[in-house]
Design a protein around this motif. Sequence first.
Motif, PDB file in Angstrom:
ATOM      1  N   THR A   1       0.836  -1.204   0.000  1.00  0.00           N
ATOM      2  CA  THR A   1       0.000   0.000   0.000  1.00  0.00           C
ATOM      3  C   THR A   1       0.870   1.252   0.000  1.00  0.00           C
ATOM      4  N   HIS A   2       1.928   1.259   0.805  1.00  0.00           N
ATOM      5  CA  HIS A   2       2.852   2.405   0.835  1.00  0.00           C
ATOM      6  C   HIS A   2       3.552   2.592  -0.517  1.00  0.00           C
TER       7      HIS A   2
ATOM      8  N   ARG B   1       2.401   1.582  -3.428  1.00  0.00           N
ATOM      9  CA  ARG B   1       1.375   2.020  -4.380  1.00  0.00           C
ATOM     10  C   ARG B   1       1.116   3.522  -4.245  1.00  0.00           C
ATOM     11  N   SER B   2       1.026   4.030  -3.008  1.00  0.00           N
ATOM     12  CA  SER B   2       0.750   5.461  -2.823  1.00  0.00           C
ATOM     13  C   SER B   2       1.946   6.310  -3.245  1.00  0.00           C
TER      14      SER B   2
ATOM     15  N   LEU C   1       1.767   6.423  -6.960  1.00  0.00           N
ATOM     16  CA  LEU C   1       0.662   7.292  -7.363  1.00  0.00           C
ATOM     17  C   LEU C   1       1.121   8.744  -7.393  1.00  0.00           C
ATOM     18  N   LYS C   2       1.857   9.154  -6.345  1.00  0.00           N
ATOM     19  CA  LYS C   2       2.388  10.528  -6.306  1.00  0.00           C
ATOM     20  C   LYS C   2       3.405  10.752  -7.413  1.00  0.00           C
TER      21      LYS C   2
ATOM     22  N   ALA D   1      -2.905   5.672 -10.378  1.00  0.00           N
ATOM     23  CA  ALA D   1      -2.801   4.504  -9.496  1.00  0.00           C
ATOM     24  C   ALA D   1      -2.195   3.350 -10.291  1.00  0.00           C
TER      25      ALA D   1
END
Length: 184
Positions: free
Chosen positions: A129-130, A132-133, A136-137, A142
């Motif tokens: 999750t980290h 992926r985020s 994303l940035k 995504a």
Amino acid sequence: MADDFRTTQVGERYAQALFDLADETGALEAVRADLKSLRTAYGESADLRRLITSPVIAAEDQGRGLGAIAEKARFNGVTRNFLGLLAQNGRIRDLTAVIAAFETLYAKKTGVVAAEVVSALPLSATQLTHIRSALLKAVGKAPELTARVDPSLLGGLKVKVGSKLFDASLKTKLDQMKFALKRA
């Protein structure tokens, strides 16, 4: 093994034909899922890698082997027929290039950003999750993550997004130090 999935001109031509047929017949998602399964199996099975890449295995035996895999995995008919065509044309060894080129075509059509994360140990859901985020940035979309384990990295990560590779693996850092010491 991820390095095996590079596009080639032959792979691109076959991938384009498969992509067009899958798109026209409404089987694009199913074919993509089949190819992703093959890619995962290729990474996990030395026997499958040998079947696909060995120059001593006859093309018709490669075709029968892949046909059996496709049947057992209940692949879409378009995928099964395509694998048969690759075997018939003696092009099974180009399968990894076809899969890579197909993913590129799919990403262009759908706007999906594919990212592969390679780590020395399995990553937890929180770690993914980290990652992926952070991606994303970095890329503004995504990403669709694929994670795999490569114990030879020793530690750290390799993250590939499109043609860009971020390599923060311990193995690479040690190799760089070894090279620097040789030059000193």
